[in-house]
Design a protein around this motif. Structure first.
Motif, short mmCIF file in Angstrom:
data_model
loop_
_atom_site.label_atom_id
_atom_site.label_comp_id
_atom_site.label_asym_id
_atom_site.label_seq_id
_atom_site.Cartn_x
_atom_site.Cartn_y
_atom_site.Cartn_z
N ILE A 88 -9.30 5.76 3.27
CA ILE A 88 -9.56 5.33 1.90
C ILE A 88 -8.25 5.33 1.13
O ILE A 88 -7.50 6.32 1.14
CB ILE A 88 -10.58 6.26 1.21
CG1 ILE A 88 -11.90 6.27 2.00
CG2 ILE A 88 -10.82 5.83 -0.23
CD1 ILE A 88 -12.92 7.25 1.45
N ASP A 89 -7.95 4.23 0.45
CA ASP A 89 -6.69 4.13 -0.27
C ASP A 89 -6.56 5.20 -1.34
O ASP A 89 -5.52 5.85 -1.47
CB ASP A 89 -6.55 2.75 -0.91
CG ASP A 89 -6.28 1.66 0.11
OD1 ASP A 89 -5.92 1.98 1.25
OD2 ASP A 89 -6.45 0.47 -0.24
N ASP A 132 -9.85 0.76 -3.52
CA ASP A 132 -9.17 0.10 -2.41
C ASP A 132 -8.32 -1.03 -2.96
O ASP A 132 -8.77 -1.82 -3.81
CB ASP A 132 -10.20 -0.46 -1.41
CG ASP A 132 -9.55 -0.85 -0.10
OD1 ASP A 132 -9.17 0.05 0.67
OD2 ASP A 132 -9.43 -2.06 0.17
N TYR A 133 -7.08 -1.11 -2.49
CA TYR A 133 -6.17 -2.18 -2.91
C TYR A 133 -6.25 -3.34 -1.92
O TYR A 133 -6.19 -3.14 -0.71
CB TYR A 133 -4.73 -1.68 -2.96
CG TYR A 133 -4.51 -0.43 -3.75
CD1 TYR A 133 -4.79 -0.36 -5.12
CD2 TYR A 133 -4.00 0.72 -3.13
CE1 TYR A 133 -4.58 0.80 -5.84
CE2 TYR A 133 -3.78 1.89 -3.85
CZ TYR A 133 -4.07 1.93 -5.20
OH TYR A 133 -3.85 3.09 -5.90
N LYS A 134 -6.34 -4.54 -2.44
CA LYS A 134 -6.32 -5.75 -1.63
C LYS A 134 -5.18 -6.63 -2.11
O LYS A 134 -5.07 -6.91 -3.31
CB LYS A 134 -7.65 -6.51 -1.74
CG LYS A 134 -8.88 -5.72 -1.29
CD LYS A 134 -8.84 -5.44 0.19
CE LYS A 134 -10.10 -4.75 0.66
NZ LYS A 134 -10.02 -4.35 2.08
N GLU A 188 -4.70 7.75 0.65
CA GLU A 188 -4.70 7.51 2.09
C GLU A 188 -5.49 8.60 2.80
O GLU A 188 -5.01 9.24 3.73
CB GLU A 188 -3.28 7.42 2.64
CG GLU A 188 -2.63 6.07 2.43
CD GLU A 188 -3.33 4.95 3.18
OE1 GLU A 188 -3.52 5.08 4.40
OE2 GLU A 188 -3.72 3.97 2.53
N LEU A 200 -12.56 -2.38 -6.09
CA LEU A 200 -11.63 -3.19 -5.31
C LEU A 200 -10.63 -3.81 -6.27
O LEU A 200 -11.01 -4.53 -7.21
CB LEU A 200 -12.39 -4.29 -4.55
CG LEU A 200 -13.16 -3.83 -3.31
CD1 LEU A 200 -14.27 -4.80 -2.98
CD2 LEU A 200 -12.23 -3.67 -2.13
N TYR A 209 -17.39 3.43 3.16
CA TYR A 209 -16.69 4.63 2.74
C TYR A 209 -17.58 5.53 1.88
O TYR A 209 -17.52 6.76 1.98
CB TYR A 209 -15.42 4.27 1.96
CG TYR A 209 -14.34 3.63 2.78
CD1 TYR A 209 -14.14 4.00 4.11
CD2 TYR A 209 -13.50 2.67 2.24
CE1 TYR A 209 -13.13 3.41 4.86
CE2 TYR A 209 -12.49 2.09 2.99
CZ TYR A 209 -12.32 2.45 4.30
OH TYR A 209 -11.32 1.87 5.04
N GLN A 251 -16.98 -2.77 3.28
CA GLN A 251 -16.03 -1.69 3.57
C GLN A 251 -16.20 -0.55 2.58
O GLN A 251 -16.18 0.63 2.97
CB GLN A 251 -14.60 -2.23 3.49
CG GLN A 251 -13.53 -1.17 3.67
CD GLN A 251 -12.13 -1.71 3.42
OE1 GLN A 251 -11.96 -2.72 2.74
NE2 GLN A 251 -11.12 -1.05 3.96
N MET A 252 -16.39 -0.87 1.31
CA MET A 252 -16.48 0.16 0.29
C MET A 252 -17.77 0.97 0.40
O MET A 252 -17.76 2.19 0.24
CB MET A 252 -16.35 -0.48 -1.09
CG MET A 252 -15.05 -1.23 -1.29
SD MET A 252 -13.59 -0.18 -1.06
CE MET A 252 -13.61 0.74 -2.60
N HIS A 312 0.83 -1.20 0.00
CA HIS A 312 0.00 0.00 0.00
C HIS A 312 0.87 1.26 0.00
O HIS A 312 0.56 2.25 -0.68
CB HIS A 312 -0.93 0.01 1.22
CG HIS A 312 -2.20 -0.75 1.03
ND1 HIS A 312 -2.23 -2.12 1.00
CD2 HIS A 312 -3.47 -0.33 0.84
CE1 HIS A 312 -3.48 -2.52 0.82
NE2 HIS A 312 -4.25 -1.45 0.72
#
Length: 308
Positions: free
Chosen positions: A166-167, A181-183, A149, A220, A203, A199-200, A67
């Protein structure tokens, strides 16, 4: 990210609570803590109230490093956002993280107190591969994120604060907002995508309440499997989520006051650090550190509800 905060013994409007000696109540939720309570209320207690230590994991730490690389890469001009350069940033971001958290050295410790450099090198290669895979899914030379971020926080009328990091937030020239968002794991199977999108949508709700605009797209990016999952939320869905979170908050308040934190066994228990103190595995939780208020002390039934 982040930890759930505990409140004073007054509600968010400044009015006194029902009892001055009531247990300390949670006044905020992040996606991770909300997910903890839905997964296992006792896990929420262990993390938020007891604050039991948890061992760092190689996978989670690798995710932090990846990240960081994907965030910092956008500090460079578009032409310099290349896969080789991103790969080269991985060791430096690991060293930066290790300097901030020296305890992470234990991830690669040997029995004699040394470091398993071969295992660390393999771990770093895996992080580099995840970073490189991102370039097959998105083209950073054509992206100029509006936010990276991004810490977001909003207080609902009920007094509940929703917060999180939030990424990435992208804003199109026409104003549409995309939340990314990065996974670093693999994409879930279709039956579990609802959990992944929780999660999304959380946000999206926070951004909507903060800025008055429903994000056009939630995205995602799964670096472990090379998949991209997208979803376009609607206001009605975010309102439904808000109601769900308020019910969840009421359940957390009740558990905090009564000390009744029920364990819930799932297939994720195998990765839990707290089996030794979990009744589901023959353990005994530590003494409850907060004053218990019996459920019947709330004659109006405020905040009482069934299972979420």
């Amino acid at each position: 990210m982040g930890t759930t905060e505990q409140t004073e013994r007054t509600d968010q409007t400044g009015r006194p609570g029902r009892a001055a000696s009531r247990a300390s109540l949670s006044s905020s939720l992040s996606p991770s803590r909300a997910a903890d309570f839905m997964r296992c209320p006792l896990l929420y207690r262990f993390r938020v109230i007891d604050k039991l230590p948890e061992k760092p994991s190689p996978a989670a730490t690798r995710g932090t490093v990846v990240h960081a690389v994907l965030e910092r890469l956008f500090d460079s001009p578009a032409a310099d956002r290349t896969a080789p350069r991103a790969r080269s940033m991985v060791p430096g971001e690991w060293e930066r993280l290790l300097a901030a958290k020296p305890e992470l050295a234990a991830l690669f410790a040997t029995d004699d107190g040394g470091q398993d450099t071969e295992r660390m090198a393999g771990w770093l290669r895996e992080a580099e591969q995840l970073v490189e895979r991102w370039f097959t899914l998105e083209d950073p030379t054509r992206l100029e994120p509006a936010e990276r971020e991004l810490y977001v926080e909003t207080e609902l009328e009920s007094g509940l604060t929703l917060r999180g990091y939030i990424d990435r937030v992208d804003v199109a020239p026409t104003g549409e907002v995309r939340v990314v968002d990065y996974k670093t794991g693999r994409a879930p199977s279709p039956q579990y995508r609802g959990d992944a999108l929780f999660q999304m949508t959380f946000y999206a709700l926070v951004l909507w309440r903060l800025r008055g605009v429903v994000p056009k797209r939630l995205q995602l990016v799964y670096l472990g499997s090379g998949d991209v999952l997208t979803y376009d939320p609607e206001a009605a869905e975010l309102l439904a989520l808000e109601r769900k979170l308020l019910a969840l908050w009421a359940a957390i308040r009740e558990a905090t006051e009564t000390g009744n934190w029920q364990p819930r066994q799932t297939k994720l228990c195998g990765w839990c650090d707290h089996q030794a103190v979990c009744p589901e595995f023959g353990g005994t939780p530590p003494p409850y550190p907060l004053k218990v208020i019996p459920a019947q002390s709330d004659p109006a039934g405020q905040g009482r509800m069934g299972q979420v």
